[in-house]
Design a protein around this motif. Structure first.
Motif, mmCIF file in Angstrom:
data_model
loop_
_atom_site.group_PDB
_atom_site.id
_atom_site.type_symbol
_atom_site.label_atom_id
_atom_site.label_comp_id
_atom_site.label_asym_id
_atom_site.label_seq_id
_atom_site.Cartn_x
_atom_site.Cartn_y
_atom_site.Cartn_z
ATOM 1 N N PHE A 85 -11.885 9.579 -8.218
ATOM 2 C CA PHE A 85 -12.900 8.938 -7.372
ATOM 3 C C PHE A 85 -14.080 9.868 -7.133
ATOM 4 N N ILE A 86 -13.764 11.147 -6.972
ATOM 5 C CA ILE A 86 -14.857 12.080 -6.680
ATOM 6 C C ILE A 86 -15.312 12.731 -7.977
ATOM 7 N N ILE A 136 -5.090 12.271 -2.000
ATOM 8 C CA ILE A 136 -4.552 10.923 -1.798
ATOM 9 C C ILE A 136 -4.076 10.241 -3.071
ATOM 10 N N PRO A 191 -11.329 14.546 1.174
ATOM 11 C CA PRO A 191 -9.947 14.052 1.323
ATOM 12 C C PRO A 191 -9.384 13.433 0.038
ATOM 13 N N ALA A 192 -10.276 12.979 -0.847
ATOM 14 C CA ALA A 192 -9.814 12.338 -2.084
ATOM 15 C C ALA A 192 -8.985 13.287 -2.950
ATOM 16 N N ASP A 202 -4.513 10.378 9.000
ATOM 17 C CA ASP A 202 -5.971 10.200 8.970
ATOM 18 C C ASP A 202 -6.674 11.384 9.635
ATOM 19 N N GLN A 254 -9.054 2.447 14.872
ATOM 20 C CA GLN A 254 -9.372 2.278 13.463
ATOM 21 C C GLN A 254 -10.417 1.172 13.393
ATOM 22 N N VAL A 288 -17.160 7.109 6.017
ATOM 23 C CA VAL A 288 -15.816 7.513 5.606
ATOM 24 C C VAL A 288 -14.861 7.295 6.779
ATOM 25 N N GLY A 289 -13.708 6.732 6.497
ATOM 26 C CA GLY A 289 -12.721 6.483 7.545
ATOM 27 C C GLY A 289 -12.695 5.033 7.991
ATOM 28 N N LEU A 349 -9.361 13.302 7.482
ATOM 29 C CA LEU A 349 -10.776 13.174 7.847
ATOM 30 C C LEU A 349 -11.344 14.471 8.417
ATOM 31 N N LEU A 387 0.641 7.601 2.696
ATOM 32 C CA LEU A 387 0.140 8.941 2.418
ATOM 33 C C LEU A 387 0.933 9.989 3.186
ATOM 34 N N MET A 443 0.838 -1.203 0.000
ATOM 35 C CA MET A 443 0.000 0.000 0.000
ATOM 36 C C MET A 443 0.875 1.257 0.000
ATOM 37 N N ARG A 444 0.429 2.266 -0.746
ATOM 38 C CA ARG A 444 1.165 3.528 -0.767
ATOM 39 C C ARG A 444 1.010 4.218 0.582
ATOM 40 N N MET A 446 -6.172 3.469 1.408
ATOM 41 C CA MET A 446 -6.643 4.847 1.243
ATOM 42 C C MET A 446 -8.082 4.924 0.735
ATOM 43 N N MET A 447 -8.635 3.793 0.316
ATOM 44 C CA MET A 447 -10.021 3.836 -0.147
ATOM 45 C C MET A 447 -10.981 4.208 0.979
ATOM 46 N N LYS A 448 -10.494 4.142 2.219
ATOM 47 C CA LYS A 448 -11.388 4.511 3.320
ATOM 48 C C LYS A 448 -11.786 5.991 3.261
ATOM 49 N N PHE A 449 -11.036 6.777 2.480
ATOM 50 C CA PHE A 449 -11.381 8.197 2.371
ATOM 51 C C PHE A 449 -12.438 8.461 1.299
ATOM 52 N N ILE A 450 -12.820 7.422 0.587
ATOM 53 C CA ILE A 450 -13.803 7.597 -0.486
ATOM 54 C C ILE A 450 -15.199 7.290 0.065
#
Lengths: 619, 236
Positions: free
Chosen positions: A253-254, A21, A17-18, A8, B207, B56-57, A12, A4, A1-2, B12-16
């Protein structure tokens, strides 16, 4: 995984946030340690706007095709994130690797509109890169600007190491080769810039000196370094089908402004509207072949999964293969849940027919851009749209079931009289009357006509580059006059009139035709908090006016003055293809209310033929 | 043919957010050439519905989306085809055929499992004490909490809605009621627990990760939970 760059807690706590990222579908993934050159492409506005820009996507794809280059992206952090990053001393980072922008070899910033200039400084500032090119050291990236506003780069000149004048597809490869070689040999920042200045289309502002006359006009503009040419010729793609195009656009994504596949069908325009910068600087018109577009339409829809495809060009109706292309898109994709969107079509039988096929007539509106209210003024601006064309197009549309019309105008055009202004309301009224003349059973019950006017801002490399721009008060007075005329119209209830903010247009005028002395004003406005100026809610005119005052710069010098034809203009060192002689002829023709035929009717010798391609060689 | 897809939402998909995940899957269907059914009408849309929105999160190993297709290859191939066009962080786990008469995932949701892990540096001083207290908390006959409604503050008993609450390694596991009527968010339970301990639950202590979503197939008054995935069958 990348990993960031932001925690968080931060992500958040901000809107969307998208934006920060990365990780979008079709994002380029490379090992930064294994490339020679790291390039960060910046769009100085919020993610949703920047991600909608086709040019960035093309360059991103093109740069990443090279194994020795890793191109990443950055957008302006929105005001909430801007605050968080400053408070926590977080350096601006690129979306792909999440590494600081400051660690890159290049930061390329696209300049699509003047009102993003404070955001340019925000990107430099948050990155920790000195705002002024002269203060940068060997460890800083080279900051390069491009896009339409680079045709007058002077108000931003001190902030950039380089500008790329023209279309990006052509000489970036050479720049990367030169840079790679330079890095291998070792050499100073200045030495690299000298090498870069010898590449056609590249402009290194530090290699030119400007002097000013007593009256404030430019007295001289000349190179101070043997590597720098006296004239920088714009770069351009001669054969569009040879140009790089994207097969796999990024899929955010958005929801972004342009959440669809964009198919550029041609570049340039044959029309020669005298207010239009794009119509001049992208000359000559160059088309893509139908086969090329079919291939890319397939590839991009497949690789993105977008549910919509849109055609992009300055005037789609002038594309010679339009019928074939539109029929292909309808036959091929419409049954598969793909929407087809057709902007900038001239309203005629063909376009009404295809529009009724691809959109819900009841929900869509028709758009005309007469730009001026009277035929006299339309002749001045060379807008070849007559009242008869508009009214017959509207009539056909009303018979076809449409009942919403949008009309776009400009106020403050050169030579504009009260009659021209009132003409905006008269023309709108005539469109309404055209509707009500149709027997009730052949049309909808009501019609809604929305007329909007923006204020005219003279732009470099247009025949109006010498023109005087209205003051804020003049603009507002004209808008009120139009509004009051609308109120007297018989069908007033079917008409609506909107106009834009005047002070924004005045500032845009200063930045569009400014010189190097405007740069400190931009910095001062930024220091005082100006940011996202193109967003109405963020624009603060007082702050800018204070900045002018603090810097001792009179904005009126740049806007309220008609320039003489022999004045040295800040952008004269650029050869954009259209010659100054042509622009002068056109300026005179405008004052004489004479129209100039379009490129397909007759060549007017604008100078763009020298590039050796496009519409100039059609016959 | 009705299909149920199970997927994971990690990294990071948790932010979508939920709406964007829906748009994301619509595009996945096109990229993977899934022969999905479209609605009739002028602007047809894909027949697709999600089981339960994930905040989200939060991460998840058990998200569900139902679709209707006109044709499909075997499950393994379909899973592979979809995963080939995914962004990092979303992974399709299964692609299963449902009975034509089966209800939508959304209407079936009855319970969900969550695991809450301490974020680095946010662990309590003494884990043993923490989990002892958790046991005591869950051992109560009632767990009254104050719930804000439109009309004001209302007292409600959370206990019958928590089906399991226990330690799992150094994390908290809970099985709670979910769905449209009694949806219990994990932080609601943790808030009550911290209050029970006389402490305040600070944001970003845990989390949370959703592990599974269940339907209740038991007869009236009797709870029998099975995962939404189990209601479908692999296509061979």
């Amino acid at each position: 995984m990348r990993k960031l760059a932001l925690s968080d807690e931060i992500l958040l706590s901000v809107q969307q946030p998208a934006r920060y990222i990365g990780g979008e579908v079709n994002m380029a993934v490379k090992d930064p340690a294994k490339v020679d050159t790291r390039f960060c492409l910046a769009f100085p506005d919020v993610y949703e706007i920047g991600m909608s820009h086709l040019g960035i996507q093309i360059l991103y794809d093109m740069f990443n095709r090279r194994d020795d280059v890793y191109c990443e992206r950055v957008y302006s952090p929105w005001t909430d994130m801007d605050r968080v990053m400053r408070e926590n001393h977080i350096p601006l980072f690129a979306l792909e690797s999440q590494d600081p922008v400051k660690d890159f070899d290049f930061l390329g910033i696209t300049l699509q509109y003047e009102m993003c200039y404070t955001n340019v400084l925000q990107i430099l500032d948050l990155s920790g890169i000195p705002l002024y090119a002269r203060d940068r050291t060997e460890s800083d990236p080279f900051v390069i600007g491009g896009g339409p506003c680079a045709y007058n780069p002077e108000p931003l000149a001190p902030f950039f190491d380089l500008f790329y004048i023209g279309e990006g597809e052509t000489v970036y490869d050479r720049l990367f080769d030169v840079y790679k070689e330079h890095k291998k040999q070792g050499g100073s920042r200045r030495e690299f810039l000298e090498k870069a200045a010898r590449i056609p289309g590249l402009y290194v502002p530090a290699f030119y000196d400007v002097t000013y006359a007593q009256d404030g006009t430019i007295a001289s503009f000349s190179p101070n370094n043997p590597s720098a040419p006296a004239q920088v010729v714009k770069e351009l793609v001669v054969n569009m089908d040879d140009a790089w195009y994207i097969e796999k656009p990024l899929v955010p994504f958005i929801k972004v402004t342009q959440d669809r596949v964009v198919l550029e069908i041609q570049r340039g325009c044959i029309r020669g509207c005298r207010f239009c910068q794009a119509g001049n600087i992208y000359r000559p018109l160059r088309e893509h072949s139908l086969e090329y577009l079919k291939k890319y339409a397939y590839k991009m829809l497949k690789s993105t999964g977008h549910e919509e495809i849109s055609l992009s060009s300055l005037s789609s109706s002038d594309y010679t293969q339009l019928e074939g292309l539109v029929n292909f898109l309808i036959d091929e994709f419409q049954g598969k849940g793909v929407n087809i969107s057709l902007p900038s079509l001239r309203i005629d039988a063909f376009s009404l027919d295809v529009m009724s096929k691809v959109q819900d007539v009841k929900k869509s509106s028709l758009t005309f851009a007469p730009e001026a209210g009277s035929q006299r003024l339309r002749d001045v601006i060379n807008k070849g749209l007559t009242e008869e064309i508009i009214l017959s197009g509207a009539r056909d549309a009303f018979l076809g079931g449409w009942n919403r019309v949008k009309l776009y105008f400009m106020l403050g055009l050169p030579t504009e009289t009260e009659e021209d202004m009132k003409g905006i309301a008269y023309l709108s009224e005539k469109v309404a009357e055209t509707f009500y003349e149709i027997p009730t059973e052949q049309r909808q019950r009501r019609v809604q006509i929305v007329a909007s006017s923006s204020f005219f801002v003279p732009k470099p490399f247009t025949p109006f580059q010498w023109a005087r721009q209205c003051t804020k008060e003049e603009f507002s007075r004209r808008a009120y006059l139009v509004r009051d005329t609308f109120r007297q119209m018989k069908n007033f209830k079917s008409l609506k009139y909107n106009w834009h903010e005047a002070d924004l247009s005045v500032l845009e005028g200063v930045l569009a035709r400014g010189d190097r002395r405007v740069a400190p004003v931009i910095e001062e406005a930024y220091r005082r908090g100006a940011l996202f100026d193109s967003w109405g809610e963020n624009f603060n005119n007082d702050l800018w006016m204070d900045a002018f005052e603090a810097c001792g710069v009179d904005p009126g010098f740049y806007t309220e003055r008609e320039r003489s034809l022999d004045e040295i203009l800040p952008w004269d060192f650029i050869d954009a293809g259209v010659s100054k002689e042509f622009l002068k002829r056109e300026w005179q023709a405008a004052l004489d209310e004479r129209i100039t035929p379009n490129c397909r009717q007759k060549c007017s010798g604008c100078g763009a033929r020298a590039f050796g391609g496009g519409v100039c060689f059609e016959n | 043919m009705k299909i149920r897809i199970k997927f994971r939402k990690q990294g990071m998909m948790k932010f979508i957010g939920h709406l964007d995940v829906m748009r994301y899957f619509q595009k996945v269907m096109r990229r993977a050439d899934v022969d999905i059914r479209y609605s009739e009408g002028f602007s047809p849309h894909q027949i697709m519905s999600f089981a339960a929105p994930l905040g989200v999160g939060l991460l998840s190993n058990g998200e569900y989306v139902d679709i209707e297709v006109l044709s499909a290859e075997d499950s393994r191939t379909m899973v592979r085809r979809m995963n080939e066009v995914m962004a990092e962080g979303i992974e399709v786990v299964s692609f299963r055929k449902l009975d034509d008469s089966s209800k939508s995932a959304m209407s079936l949701v009855a319970a969900a499992d969550y695991i809450l892990s301490f974020r680095p540096g946010k662990e309590p001083e003494d884990l043993e004490v923490f989990f002892d207290r958790l046991e005591a908390f869950y051992g109560q006959e009632h767990i009254f909490i104050e719930k804000k409604t439109k009309k004001g503050v209302k007292e409600m008993d959370l206990k019958p809605l928590i089906y399991e609450l226990r330690r799992e390694g150094s994390s908290v596991f809970m099985k709670v009621s979910a769905g449209s009527t009694d949806n219990v968010k994990p932080e609601l339970v943790m808030d009550a627990f911290y209050q029970f301990m006389g402490q305040e639950l600070l944001p970003f202590t845990f989390q949370a990760e959703r592990e599974e979503v269940y339907a209740d197939v038991g007869a009236e008054g009797e709870r029998r939970l099975i995962s939404l995935e189990e209601l479908g069958e692999d296509i061979e």
